[in-house]
Design an enzyme around this catalytic site. Structure first.
Site, PDB file in Angstrom:
ATOM      1  N   GLN A 140       0.762  -1.247   0.000  1.00 52.20           N
ATOM      2  CA  GLN A 140       0.000   0.000   0.000  1.00 52.20           C
ATOM      3  C   GLN A 140       0.795   1.301   0.000  1.00 52.20           C
ATOM      4  O   GLN A 140       0.450   2.251  -0.719  1.00 52.20           O
ATOM      5  CB  GLN A 140      -0.964   0.015   1.206  1.00 52.20           C
ATOM      6  CG  GLN A 140      -1.900   1.191   1.186  1.00 52.20           C
ATOM      7  CD  GLN A 140      -2.845   1.293   2.367  1.00 52.20           C
ATOM      8  OE1 GLN A 140      -3.416   2.338   2.608  1.00 52.20           O
ATOM      9  NE2 GLN A 140      -3.037   0.235   3.113  1.00 52.20           N
ATOM     10  N   LEU A 180       9.033  -8.914 -14.748  1.00 47.92           N
ATOM     11  CA  LEU A 180      10.484  -9.021 -14.942  1.00 47.92           C
ATOM     12  C   LEU A 180      11.097  -9.720 -13.735  1.00 47.92           C
ATOM     13  O   LEU A 180      10.899  -9.282 -12.593  1.00 47.92           O
ATOM     14  CB  LEU A 180      11.056  -7.597 -15.059  1.00 47.92           C
ATOM     15  CG  LEU A 180      12.497  -7.448 -15.501  1.00 47.92           C
ATOM     16  CD1 LEU A 180      12.700  -7.969 -16.919  1.00 47.92           C
ATOM     17  CD2 LEU A 180      12.910  -5.967 -15.442  1.00 47.92           C
ATOM     18  N   PHE A 185      10.534  -2.002  -0.650  1.00 43.74           N
ATOM     19  CA  PHE A 185      10.909  -3.351  -0.236  1.00 43.74           C
ATOM     20  C   PHE A 185      11.412  -3.318   1.198  1.00 43.74           C
ATOM     21  O   PHE A 185      11.736  -2.261   1.743  1.00 43.74           O
ATOM     22  CB  PHE A 185      12.042  -3.880  -1.132  1.00 43.74           C
ATOM     23  CG  PHE A 185      11.594  -4.238  -2.515  1.00 43.74           C
ATOM     24  CD1 PHE A 185      10.507  -5.083  -2.711  1.00 43.74           C
ATOM     25  CD2 PHE A 185      12.263  -3.749  -3.623  1.00 43.74           C
ATOM     26  CE1 PHE A 185      10.103  -5.424  -3.992  1.00 43.74           C
ATOM     27  CE2 PHE A 185      11.865  -4.082  -4.903  1.00 43.74           C
ATOM     28  CZ  PHE A 185      10.775  -4.925  -5.086  1.00 43.74           C
ATOM     29  N   GLU A 221       1.296  -1.303   8.154  1.00 43.10           N
ATOM     30  CA  GLU A 221       0.475  -0.182   8.624  1.00 43.10           C
ATOM     31  C   GLU A 221       0.375  -0.056  10.156  1.00 43.10           C
ATOM     32  O   GLU A 221       0.766   0.944  10.741  1.00 43.10           O
ATOM     33  CB  GLU A 221      -0.936  -0.330   8.023  1.00 43.10           C
ATOM     34  CG  GLU A 221      -1.987   0.620   8.570  1.00 43.10           C
ATOM     35  CD  GLU A 221      -1.745   2.059   8.179  1.00 43.10           C
ATOM     36  OE1 GLU A 221      -1.508   2.314   6.997  1.00 43.10           O
ATOM     37  OE2 GLU A 221      -1.810   2.934   9.062  1.00 43.10           O
ATOM     38  N   ASP A 273       0.594   3.694   5.982  1.00 41.85           N
ATOM     39  CA  ASP A 273       0.870   3.337   4.589  1.00 41.85           C
ATOM     40  C   ASP A 273       0.560   4.496   3.646  1.00 41.85           C
ATOM     41  O   ASP A 273       1.451   5.090   3.042  1.00 41.85           O
ATOM     42  CB  ASP A 273       0.006   2.134   4.180  1.00 41.85           C
ATOM     43  CG  ASP A 273       0.623   0.829   4.647  1.00 41.85           C
ATOM     44  OD1 ASP A 273       1.831   0.802   4.911  1.00 41.85           O
ATOM     45  OD2 ASP A 273      -0.108  -0.163   4.745  1.00 41.85           O
ATOM     46  N   GLY A 282      -7.705  20.220  18.962  1.00 45.68           N
ATOM     47  CA  GLY A 282      -7.399  21.646  18.955  1.00 45.68           C
ATOM     48  C   GLY A 282      -7.932  22.347  20.202  1.00 45.68           C
ATOM     49  O   GLY A 282      -8.293  21.703  21.184  1.00 45.68           O
ATOM     50  N   GLY A 283      -7.997  23.658  20.135  1.00 48.27           N
ATOM     51  CA  GLY A 283      -8.392  24.436  21.302  1.00 48.27           C
ATOM     52  C   GLY A 283      -9.900  24.542  21.511  1.00 48.27           C
ATOM     53  O   GLY A 283     -10.358  25.107  22.503  1.00 48.27           O
TER      54      GLY A 283
HETATM   55  N1  COA Z   1      12.004 -10.184  -9.461  1.00 46.23           N
HETATM   56  C1  COA Z   1      12.698 -10.946  -8.581  1.00 46.23           C
HETATM   57  N2  COA Z   1      12.616 -10.745  -7.239  1.00 46.23           N
HETATM   58  C2  COA Z   1      11.817  -9.785  -6.788  1.00 46.23           C
HETATM   59  C3  COA Z   1      11.070  -8.950  -7.670  1.00 46.23           C
HETATM   60  C4  COA Z   1      11.198  -9.180  -9.053  1.00 46.23           C
HETATM   61  N3  COA Z   1      10.528  -8.464  -9.943  1.00 46.23           N
HETATM   62  N4  COA Z   1      10.359  -8.069  -6.923  1.00 46.23           N
HETATM   63  C5  COA Z   1      10.636  -8.328  -5.642  1.00 46.23           C
HETATM   64  N5  COA Z   1      11.519  -9.365  -5.541  1.00 46.23           N
HETATM   65  C6  COA Z   1      12.093  -9.944  -4.332  1.00 46.23           C
HETATM   66  C7  COA Z   1      12.895  -8.960  -3.549  1.00 46.23           C
HETATM   67  O1  COA Z   1      14.157  -8.784  -4.123  1.00 46.23           O
HETATM   68  C8  COA Z   1      12.925  -9.636  -2.189  1.00 46.23           C
HETATM   69  O2  COA Z   1      13.871 -10.694  -2.232  1.00 46.23           O
HETATM   70  P1  COA Z   1      15.042 -10.943  -1.141  1.00 46.23           P
HETATM   71  O3  COA Z   1      14.446 -10.784   0.200  1.00 46.23           O
HETATM   72  O4  COA Z   1      15.477 -12.350  -1.448  1.00 46.23           O
HETATM   73  O5  COA Z   1      16.119  -9.978  -1.388  1.00 46.23           O
HETATM   74  C9  COA Z   1      11.575 -10.312  -2.117  1.00 46.23           C
HETATM   75  O6  COA Z   1      11.062 -10.315  -3.451  1.00 46.23           O
HETATM   76  C10 COA Z   1      10.466  -9.706  -1.273  1.00 46.23           C
HETATM   77  O7  COA Z   1      10.696  -8.431  -0.835  1.00 46.23           O
HETATM   78  P2  COA Z   1      10.145  -7.915   0.597  1.00 46.23           P
HETATM   79  O8  COA Z   1      10.047  -6.468   0.516  1.00 46.23           O
HETATM   80  O9  COA Z   1      11.032  -8.481   1.686  1.00 46.23           O
HETATM   81  O10 COA Z   1       8.680  -8.547   0.719  1.00 46.23           O
HETATM   82  P3  COA Z   1       7.938  -9.137   2.011  1.00 46.23           P
HETATM   83  O11 COA Z   1       6.629  -9.610   1.503  1.00 46.23           O
HETATM   84  O12 COA Z   1       8.756 -10.138   2.722  1.00 46.23           O
HETATM   85  O13 COA Z   1       7.751  -7.883   2.988  1.00 46.23           O
HETATM   86  C11 COA Z   1       6.930  -5.702   3.612  1.00 46.23           C
HETATM   87  C12 COA Z   1       6.714  -6.968   2.780  1.00 46.23           C
HETATM   88  C13 COA Z   1       5.892  -4.688   3.227  1.00 46.23           C
HETATM   89  C14 COA Z   1       6.803  -6.041   5.115  1.00 46.23           C
HETATM   90  C15 COA Z   1       8.355  -5.150   3.351  1.00 46.23           C
HETATM   91  O14 COA Z   1       8.493  -4.972   1.962  1.00 46.23           O
HETATM   92  C16 COA Z   1       8.656  -3.842   4.057  1.00 46.23           C
HETATM   93  O15 COA Z   1       8.894  -3.797   5.273  1.00 46.23           O
HETATM   94  N6  COA Z   1       8.693  -2.730   3.303  1.00 46.23           N
HETATM   95  C17 COA Z   1       9.071  -1.430   3.802  1.00 46.23           C
HETATM   96  C18 COA Z   1       7.993  -0.800   4.625  1.00 46.23           C
HETATM   97  C19 COA Z   1       6.671  -0.738   3.910  1.00 46.23           C
HETATM   98  O16 COA Z   1       6.523  -0.160   2.874  1.00 46.23           O
HETATM   99  N7  COA Z   1       5.658  -1.300   4.571  1.00 46.23           N
HETATM  100  C20 COA Z   1       4.297  -1.094   4.206  1.00 46.23           C
HETATM  101  C21 COA Z   1       3.821  -1.895   3.125  1.00 46.23           C
HETATM  102  S1  COA Z   1       2.207  -1.324   2.747  1.00 46.23           S
END
Ligand code: COA
Length: 425
Positions: free
Chosen positions: A16, A71, A96, A138, A167, A246-247
């Site tokens: 999000q 990709l 990420f 979130e 978010d 607020g106030g």
């Molecule tokens: N091709 C190949 N690999 C890909 C890819 C693509 N097109 N897109 C993503 N990936 C991989 C990433 O490189 C990562 O791999 P790695 O951990 O082996 O290096 C993996 O997919 C997943 O990434 P990640 O961000 O760790 O996903 P998650 O589902 O485990 O975590 C969150 C989700 C939201 C908790 C985390 O991304 C996060 O904390 N983000 C920052 C804070 C945030 O925005 N939070 C709110 C989200 S609404």
């Protein structure tokens, strides 16, 4: 011509926070290219589905006006394509988990070398410090940014709010950072790094509670109802129920129908300037001259009792009748509008704040439109892309690949499985 026309965004966002940011930029006219994992895509495509095998509303409502390319950025060919995309875009946006892009080989240092003009924008859970490596969602941000400790009732637990301030709120902050960096690039000729941490974003939105934390050093917070109830304050800003931040004291009071309708309530504000009108309206004209009620300071220890009296009056009217009675007297009030009412509200449809769009597999659905209206850059909302819908188009249009090169890239597997239609061509 749209405000951000000509700006190309390499959108590595998911869930999000990041998608909120890039959707806003797309509404302002930027070309947003969403990079997704082949066969999987943004996890929200499959979350909270209301219709089997169809992109969820969670996804469709956060990814309007974007193009999607699949990709595998961990394959050799995928990295080659990604490098070309980095060279062709103005902004890279990602949310990420910390370190994911570095592991992919596209951290800030590498991207700067490939394209020194690139604005590299990230949402992370926390800024630099003890928690910088943590994954965050979130409600984690609401809890760590001060919202939960100050939301809810005094005698209840910390509470999260339905507004997605962690978010979507951070996505909005990031979008401002990006356009500011683009503006600065005009003079410096350089890209830069933009970071919006969710904890920081939530705290920024909770600044009035940080204000109150400091005011507490100098005595009780007299506008909090707990003061009128004689309940002592502790060391930290307390939860204040529906007290106004607020106030001007405010509270949510019942309206006609509250016994059966969970939203038959109105937020009523006792603004000092219209106190006389409020007294007349609620049938308490004697309070206008009563020394115990006439001045705001005198009323502070009676706020709960005053709102009880106001409620006796509001319970005789529907929430919209209360609003109709209050508005001509300049008494601010807010009827509690349900999501059903908002989704059906004609004026929000007329301004494009709520829009209906058509989707090839979902059919018609409601989504939000741009809440920020520019007189010279109107925002039309177009549906979210199917997974990889624009893959070939982006390779030819944006990267200038020939038909043979596109076929070769599909054959490498870096783009996932070729859609049937493209294969036939
Ligand atoms: N091709 C190949 N690999 C890909 C890819 C693509 N097109 N897109 C993503 N990936 C991989 C990433 O490189 C990562 O791999 P790695 O951990 O082996 O290096 C993996 O997919 C997943 O990434 P990640 O961000 O760790 O996903 P998650 O589902 O485990 O975590 C969150 C989700 C939201 C908790 C985390 O991304 C996060 O904390 N983000 C920052 C804070 C945030 O925005 N939070 C709110 C989200 S609404």
């Amino acid at each position: 011509m749209k405000a951000l026309e000509g700006v190309r965004i390499l959108d590595f966002t998911h869930v999000q926070s990041g998608p909120t940011c890039t959707q806003l930029l797309a509404w302002f006219g930027a070309d947003v290219i969403k990079v997704e994992r082949p066969g999987v895509g943004d996890a929200t495509r499959g979350q909270l589905r209301d219709i089997p095998d169809v992109d969820s509303l969670y996804f469709t409502m956060l990814n309007s006006n974007k193009r999607s390319i699949t990709l595998n950025t961990k394959s050799e060919k995928g990295k080659e394509i990604l490098e070309k995309l980095v060279k062709s875009c103005d902004v890279l946006v990602e949310n990420f988990a910390p370190g994911a892009l570095d592991r992919m080989g596209f951290g800030w240092d590498q991207v700067q070398q490939i394209n020194p003009l690139m604005i590299y924008a990230s949402v992370k859970g926390f800024g630099p410090g003890p928690y910088e490596d943590c994954k965050v969602y979130e409600n984690v941000a609401q809890c760590t940014g001060g919202a939960a400790s100050t939301t809810g009732f005094l005698d209840g637990p910390p509470t999260v709010t339905g507004a997605q301030i962690g978010d979507s709120g951070t996505g909005l902050h990031l979008a401002l950072g990006i356009v500011t960096a683009l503006f600065q690039r005009e003079t410096t000729g350089k890209g830069q790094r933009v970071l919006a941490a969710m904890q920081d974003g939530v705290l920024n939105l909770c600044r009035v509670k940080l204000r109150d934390q400091q005011r507490l050093q100098h005595g009780p917070l007299k506008e909090y109802s707990q003061f009128g109830q004689g309940i002592p304050f502790g060391e930290a800003t307390p939860r204040a129920g529906n007290d106004s931040g607020g106030g001007q004291p405010g509270w949510i009071v019942k309206c006609k129908g509250w016994e059966t309708d969970p939203d038959a309530y109105v937020y009523f504000i006792t603004q000092a300037a219209v106190w006389g009108s409020i007294c007349d309206l609620i049938g308490k004209p004697e309070w206008k001259d009563d020394p115990g009620y006439a001045k705001p300071e005198a009323r502070l220890d009676k706020i709960p009792q005053i709102f009880d009296t106001i409620e006796q009056w509001t319970k005789t009217k529907t929430k919209l009748e209360v609003m109709e009675a209050c508005n001509p007297l300049n008494i601010p009030c807010g009827p509690i509008l349900s999501m059903k009412e908002l989704s059906e509200e004609p004026s929000l449809r007329a301004t494009g704040t709520v829009v209906e769009v058509d989707h090839p597999t979902r059919g018609k659905y409601l989504t939000v439109g741009n809440p920020i209206k520019l007189s010279d850059s109107p925002s039309e909302v177009s549906r979210s892309p199917l997974l990889g819908e624009h893959t070939s188009e982006i390779l030819t249009q944006v990267l200038g690949l020939s038909e043979d090169e596109v076929q070769e890239t599909w054959a490498s597997g870096a783009l996932g499985e070729m859609p049937e239609q493209a294969a036939a061509e």
